[in-house]
Write a protein that holds these residues in place. Structure first.
Motif, PDB file in Angstrom:
ATOM      1  N   VAL A   1     -24.633 104.080 -30.617  1.00  0.00           N
ATOM      2  CA  VAL A   1     -25.449 105.271 -30.357  1.00  0.00           C
ATOM      3  C   VAL A   1     -24.890 106.060 -29.172  1.00  0.00           C
ATOM      4  CG1 VAL A   1     -27.732 106.061 -29.614  1.00  0.00           C
ATOM      5  CG2 VAL A   1     -27.532 104.323 -31.380  1.00  0.00           C
ATOM      6  N   GLU A   2     -24.443 105.377 -28.147  1.00  0.00           N
ATOM      7  CA  GLU A   2     -23.885 106.066 -26.976  1.00  0.00           C
ATOM      8  C   GLU A   2     -22.619 106.836 -27.344  1.00  0.00           C
ATOM      9  OE1 GLU A   2     -24.004 107.501 -23.216  1.00  0.00           O
ATOM     10  OE2 GLU A   2     -25.532 106.273 -24.195  1.00  0.00           O
TER      11      GLU A   2
ATOM     12  N   LYS B   1     -23.732 109.885 -29.159  1.00  0.00           N
ATOM     13  CA  LYS B   1     -24.374 110.797 -28.207  1.00  0.00           C
ATOM     14  C   LYS B   1     -23.340 111.547 -27.377  1.00  0.00           C
ATOM     15  CE  LYS B   1     -27.741 110.571 -24.441  1.00  0.00           C
ATOM     16  NZ  LYS B   1     -28.595 109.641 -23.686  1.00  0.00           N
TER      17      LYS B   1
ATOM     18  N   LEU C   1     -31.553 111.772 -32.221  1.00  0.00           N
ATOM     19  CA  LEU C   1     -30.963 110.560 -31.663  1.00  0.00           C
ATOM     20  C   LEU C   1     -31.906 109.353 -31.648  1.00  0.00           C
ATOM     21  CD1 LEU C   1     -28.650 111.810 -28.798  1.00  0.00           C
ATOM     22  CD2 LEU C   1     -27.986 110.640 -30.890  1.00  0.00           C
ATOM     23  N   PRO C   2     -33.175 109.491 -31.300  1.00  0.00           N
ATOM     24  CA  PRO C   2     -34.047 108.317 -31.332  1.00  0.00           C
ATOM     25  C   PRO C   2     -34.188 107.702 -32.722  1.00  0.00           C
ATOM     26  CG  PRO C   2     -35.026 110.018 -29.982  1.00  0.00           C
ATOM     27  CD  PRO C   2     -33.840 110.637 -30.668  1.00  0.00           C
TER      28      PRO C   2
ATOM     29  N   SER D   1     -30.991 106.065 -33.644  1.00  0.00           N
ATOM     30  CA  SER D   1     -30.842 104.810 -32.916  1.00  0.00           C
ATOM     31  C   SER D   1     -31.517 103.662 -33.661  1.00  0.00           C
ATOM     32  CB  SER D   1     -31.428 104.959 -31.517  1.00  0.00           C
ATOM     33  OG  SER D   1     -31.355 103.755 -30.813  1.00  0.00           O
TER      34      SER D   1
ATOM     35  N   GLY E   1     -33.095  99.218 -31.571  1.00  0.00           N
ATOM     36  CA  GLY E   1     -32.915 100.667 -31.657  1.00  0.00           C
ATOM     37  C   GLY E   1     -34.054 101.428 -30.999  1.00  0.00           C
TER      38      GLY E   1
ATOM     39  N   SER F   1     -33.579 103.772 -27.502  1.00  0.00           N
ATOM     40  CA  SER F   1     -33.857 105.205 -27.444  1.00  0.00           C
ATOM     41  C   SER F   1     -35.167 105.510 -26.747  1.00  0.00           C
ATOM     42  CB  SER F   1     -33.902 105.783 -28.856  1.00  0.00           C
ATOM     43  OG  SER F   1     -35.016 105.259 -29.555  1.00  0.00           O
TER      44      SER F   1
ATOM     45  N   ASP G   1     -39.469 108.840 -26.619  1.00  0.00           N
ATOM     46  CA  ASP G   1     -38.533 109.902 -26.986  1.00  0.00           C
ATOM     47  C   ASP G   1     -38.607 110.201 -28.475  1.00  0.00           C
ATOM     48  OD1 ASP G   1     -37.653 110.213 -24.409  1.00  0.00           O
ATOM     49  OD2 ASP G   1     -35.912 108.896 -24.667  1.00  0.00           O
ATOM     50  N   LEU G   2     -38.750 109.165 -29.289  1.00  0.00           N
ATOM     51  CA  LEU G   2     -38.829 109.365 -30.737  1.00  0.00           C
ATOM     52  C   LEU G   2     -40.017 110.245 -31.080  1.00  0.00           C
ATOM     53  CD1 LEU G   2     -37.963 108.611 -33.650  1.00  0.00           C
ATOM     54  CD2 LEU G   2     -39.533 106.697 -33.475  1.00  0.00           C
TER      55      LEU G   2
END
Length: 89
Positions: A23-24, A27, A37-38, A41, A71, A75, A79-80
């Motif tokens: 994921v990084e 990103k 992204l969340p 992830s 995941g 994240s 945030d999700l």
């Protein structure tokens, strides 16, 4: 039930490292909108868990659950929800 939970916790630590790295990289490469992204992830965590379970001949359900948790933790569940519902860009 206790054994299953212990296995999930142990697998979460293992899967979380690899999912977090993937994921990084995504990103930093700016391949996906930060809004997604969340959720990405969580999906990457689950896919990583599946791959590791099949590769190491382990229980697939436990590793997929661990990938989901890893995941979400990577994240941040907040945030999700805030990105998908709140519409932050």
């Amino acid at each position: 039930m206790q054994e299953i939970m212990n296995n999930i916790i142990a697998a979460t630590a293992f899967v979380g490292v690899f999912a977090g790295i993937i994921v990084e990289v995504i990103k930093r490469a700016d391949l996906v909108s930060p809004r997604y992204l969340p959720a990405l992830s969580i999906v990457i965590g689950m896919v990583t868990g599946f791959v590791m379970a099949t590769g190491f001949n382990q229980d697939v359900a436990i590793y997929i659950a661990a990938g989901f948790i890893a995941g979400a933790a990577a994240s941040g569940v907040y945030d999700l929800v805030s990105n998908l519902i709140g519409g932050n860009k």
